[in-house]
Design a protein around this motif. Sequence first.
Motif, short mmCIF file in Angstrom:
data_model
loop_
_atom_site.label_atom_id
_atom_site.label_comp_id
_atom_site.label_asym_id
_atom_site.label_seq_id
_atom_site.Cartn_x
_atom_site.Cartn_y
_atom_site.Cartn_z
N VAL A 102 0.85 -1.18 0.00
CA VAL A 102 0.00 0.00 0.00
C VAL A 102 0.89 1.24 0.00
O VAL A 102 1.93 1.26 0.65
N ILE A 103 0.45 2.27 -0.72
CA ILE A 103 1.13 3.56 -0.67
C ILE A 103 0.17 4.56 -0.04
O ILE A 103 -1.00 4.66 -0.44
N VAL A 104 0.67 5.30 0.96
CA VAL A 104 -0.10 6.39 1.54
C VAL A 104 0.69 7.69 1.35
O VAL A 104 1.92 7.69 1.40
N PHE A 105 -0.03 8.76 1.11
CA PHE A 105 0.57 10.09 1.05
C PHE A 105 0.43 10.67 2.45
O PHE A 105 -0.68 10.73 2.98
N GLN A 106 1.53 11.05 3.06
CA GLN A 106 1.50 11.59 4.42
C GLN A 106 1.96 13.05 4.41
O GLN A 106 2.88 13.41 3.67
N TYR A 107 1.31 13.84 5.25
CA TYR A 107 1.66 15.26 5.32
C TYR A 107 1.37 15.78 6.72
O TYR A 107 0.42 15.35 7.37
N PRO A 108 2.19 16.73 7.18
CA PRO A 108 1.93 17.34 8.48
C PRO A 108 0.77 18.34 8.37
O PRO A 108 0.58 18.96 7.32
N TYR A 109 -0.01 18.46 9.44
CA TYR A 109 -1.07 19.46 9.47
C TYR A 109 -1.04 20.20 10.80
O TYR A 109 -0.57 19.69 11.81
N ASP A 110 -1.53 21.42 10.77
CA ASP A 110 -1.66 22.27 11.95
C ASP A 110 -2.88 23.14 11.70
O ASP A 110 -2.80 24.19 11.09
N THR A 111 -4.04 22.63 12.12
CA THR A 111 -5.31 23.29 11.83
C THR A 111 -6.17 23.38 13.08
O THR A 111 -6.33 22.39 13.79
N ALA A 112 -6.71 24.54 13.32
CA ALA A 112 -7.64 24.76 14.43
C ALA A 112 -7.09 24.24 15.75
O ALA A 112 -7.80 23.62 16.54
N GLY A 113 -5.81 24.47 15.99
CA GLY A 113 -5.19 24.06 17.25
C GLY A 113 -4.81 22.60 17.33
O GLY A 113 -4.35 22.14 18.36
N ARG A 114 -5.00 21.86 16.25
CA ARG A 114 -4.64 20.43 16.24
C ARG A 114 -3.46 20.24 15.30
O ARG A 114 -3.45 20.76 14.18
N LYS A 115 -2.48 19.46 15.75
CA LYS A 115 -1.30 19.17 14.95
C LYS A 115 -1.13 17.66 14.83
O LYS A 115 -1.50 16.93 15.74
N GLY A 116 -0.56 17.24 13.72
CA GLY A 116 -0.29 15.83 13.56
C GLY A 116 0.17 15.51 12.16
O GLY A 116 0.53 16.39 11.39
N ILE A 117 0.14 14.21 11.85
CA ILE A 117 0.51 13.72 10.53
C ILE A 117 -0.72 12.99 9.96
O ILE A 117 -1.24 12.07 10.58
#
Length: 162
Positions: A102-117
């Motif tokens: 399986v291939i997943v596209f992963q990206y960091p996010y920082d939205t509405a006070g929530r951060k993660g991958i």
Amino acid sequence: MDKPRNFVISGVELNWAKLVNPQSPFGTSQYEVQIATEDKAKAKELSDNHINMKEKDGKFIASLKRKEFKANGESNGKVRVVDSAKQPLDAGTIGNGSQGNVIVFQYPYDTAGRKGIASSLTAIQVTDLVVYSGSDSVDFEVLESIAPTSTPTGDAISDEMF
């Protein structure tokens, strides 16, 4: 992880593949597949790479999803599905217990006070196909009559009513 990447997950069991038509279980239209492994080291590797693994019945599982639409409303496209020779494969044939990568596209996010991958399912390569054959083993029995036995109000119907 500080920048987007494609991450390849090799040698996992594929289950509950919903890749032909998007599903909307909680209001978000998406494609999905569940991956599983019994290998604890593999599960740790996936967890270390931001795949949310859970243990259930002696297996480590994760649900991978791809939203049907991007945040701007554009189509996100279907999940690419290929066989071991990288030839297109009918996604509707993938049955539980198939093996693949399986291939997943992963990206960091920082939205509405929530951060993660975040991880978005991109492609599946089926290396050992268990053909999905449907669940036609359960069905209704043929009945002799389709005459109603009660009225819409619940009153029993007798022969005198006709």
